[in-house]
Design a protein around this motif. Sequence first.
Motif, short mmCIF file in Angstrom:
data_model
loop_
_atom_site.label_atom_id
_atom_site.label_comp_id
_atom_site.label_asym_id
_atom_site.label_seq_id
_atom_site.Cartn_x
_atom_site.Cartn_y
_atom_site.Cartn_z
N PRO A 5 0.82 -1.21 0.00
CA PRO A 5 0.00 0.00 0.00
C PRO A 5 0.85 1.26 0.00
O PRO A 5 1.91 1.31 0.62
N ILE A 6 0.38 2.25 -0.73
CA ILE A 6 1.05 3.55 -0.77
C ILE A 6 0.09 4.57 -0.17
O ILE A 6 -1.02 4.74 -0.67
N LEU A 7 0.51 5.19 0.92
CA LEU A 7 -0.37 6.12 1.62
C LEU A 7 -0.04 7.55 1.26
O LEU A 7 1.11 7.97 1.34
N LYS A 8 -1.04 8.30 0.84
CA LYS A 8 -0.83 9.70 0.50
C LYS A 8 -1.00 10.54 1.75
O LYS A 8 -2.01 10.44 2.44
N MET A 9 0.01 11.33 2.05
CA MET A 9 -0.10 12.24 3.18
C MET A 9 0.34 13.62 2.72
O MET A 9 1.53 13.93 2.72
N LEU B 104 -12.14 7.22 4.90
CA LEU B 104 -11.89 6.68 3.56
C LEU B 104 -10.41 6.45 3.29
O LEU B 104 -10.02 5.43 2.74
N ASN B 105 -9.59 7.41 3.67
CA ASN B 105 -8.15 7.24 3.44
C ASN B 105 -7.35 7.84 4.61
O ASN B 105 -7.92 8.41 5.53
N VAL B 106 -6.04 7.67 4.53
CA VAL B 106 -5.19 8.05 5.65
C VAL B 106 -5.27 9.54 5.94
O VAL B 106 -5.29 9.96 7.10
N GLU B 107 -5.34 10.36 4.89
CA GLU B 107 -5.42 11.81 5.11
C GLU B 107 -6.65 12.19 5.92
O GLU B 107 -6.56 12.94 6.88
N ARG B 108 -7.81 11.64 5.51
CA ARG B 108 -9.04 11.95 6.25
C ARG B 108 -9.00 11.36 7.64
O ARG B 108 -9.52 11.94 8.60
N GLY B 109 -8.38 10.19 7.77
CA GLY B 109 -8.26 9.56 9.08
C GLY B 109 -7.45 10.42 10.03
O GLY B 109 -7.81 10.61 11.19
N GLU B 111 -7.04 13.62 9.82
CA GLU B 111 -7.85 14.81 10.12
C GLU B 111 -8.82 14.51 11.26
O GLU B 111 -8.96 15.29 12.20
N LEU B 112 -9.46 13.35 11.15
CA LEU B 112 -10.44 12.92 12.16
C LEU B 112 -9.77 12.80 13.52
O LEU B 112 -10.30 13.25 14.54
N ARG B 114 -6.96 14.27 14.53
CA ARG B 114 -6.56 15.59 15.03
C ARG B 114 -7.73 16.33 15.65
O ARG B 114 -7.63 16.93 16.70
N GLN B 115 -8.89 16.22 14.96
CA GLN B 115 -10.12 16.85 15.44
C GLN B 115 -10.50 16.27 16.80
O GLN B 115 -10.82 17.01 17.73
N TYR B 116 -10.43 14.96 16.91
CA TYR B 116 -10.78 14.30 18.15
C TYR B 116 -9.86 14.73 19.28
O TYR B 116 -10.31 15.04 20.39
N ILE B 117 -8.55 14.78 19.00
CA ILE B 117 -7.58 15.14 20.03
C ILE B 117 -7.82 16.57 20.50
O ILE B 117 -7.77 16.88 21.69
N GLN B 118 -8.12 17.44 19.52
CA GLN B 118 -8.38 18.84 19.87
C GLN B 118 -9.60 18.97 20.75
O GLN B 118 -9.58 19.67 21.77
N GLU B 119 -10.68 18.25 20.38
CA GLU B 119 -11.91 18.30 21.18
C GLU B 119 -11.67 17.80 22.59
O GLU B 119 -12.14 18.39 23.56
N GLU B 120 -10.92 16.71 22.69
CA GLU B 120 -10.60 16.15 24.00
C GLU B 120 -9.82 17.14 24.85
O GLU B 120 -10.09 17.33 26.02
N ASN B 121 -8.85 17.80 24.21
CA ASN B 121 -8.03 18.77 24.94
C ASN B 121 -8.89 19.92 25.45
O ASN B 121 -8.72 20.37 26.58
N GLU B 122 -9.83 20.37 24.62
CA GLU B 122 -10.70 21.47 25.03
C GLU B 122 -11.58 21.03 26.18
O GLU B 122 -11.84 21.80 27.11
#
Lengths: 131, 131
Positions: A5-9, B104-109, B111-112, B114-122
């Motif tokens: 797998p190739i992961l785009k970041m 769907l993919n690593v980028e969105r994952g 993001e999700l 980061r959002q979760y961590i931020q919410e938890e921190n708040e």
Amino acid sequence: MDRIPILKMGDCLLVTIQVDMHDQLAVSLQEDLTAQIAKYASRGVLIDISTLEIVDSFIGRMLANIAAMSRVLDAQTVLTGMQPAVAITLVELGMSLSGIKTALNVERGMELLRQYIQEENEYREPDGSEE
Amino acid sequence: MDRIPILKMGDCLLVTIQVDMHDQLAVSLQEDLTAQIAKYASRGVLIDISTLEIVDSFIGRMLANIAAMSRVLDAQTVLTGMQPAVAITLVELGMSLSGIKTALNVERGMELLRQYIQEENEYREPDGSEE
């Protein structure tokens, strides 16, 4: 399993090699990787080999090929996570992986790629606006 | 190869599963992952299964276990890259992977997470300074 797998970041592509490479797998990795670099206009490729306990001349050559292919497609390759024993073997085999940048781990590798991309951008836009 | 590499990326850990899982490999992945969450105080775990063409009940259970273990160690798990056929099979098997977030993919994952961590921190610092 016949694909790595190739992961785009963002600007970069991340590949973790964790299975024994054979001819067909190496060829399909090269094809997939070059296709994705072209598709996403990626600027960096990060290859993690932290689980590889043996890197023979075949894998060494494959890594050098991937780096060369990426370079002509305008992407920099960084190799991360090499085990100390692998480094010893590679040098003893006479393969110093010239042309491939290395980093201790993925975090440092990403940093190196970001730095490289930034430098390249500055070089390409020498008359940027002052801020 | 008897280990799946775990890549540390900031607050998160990234795992790409690309080999057929068996009992011993699943156990060592769980051990390695929980050890690294504790070592780095990671807040998120991202598991990419984009190359898996078959996810049977064994792998489904393993993923659910990893998510549960991560949760008690205060880390959120996100599963990315699931192929459509795998989603169909999982639901037909009666495994809806409840408790595991997917992307769907690593980028969105990422993001999700980061959002979760931020919410938890708040949530944990409700009396943060205004800026």
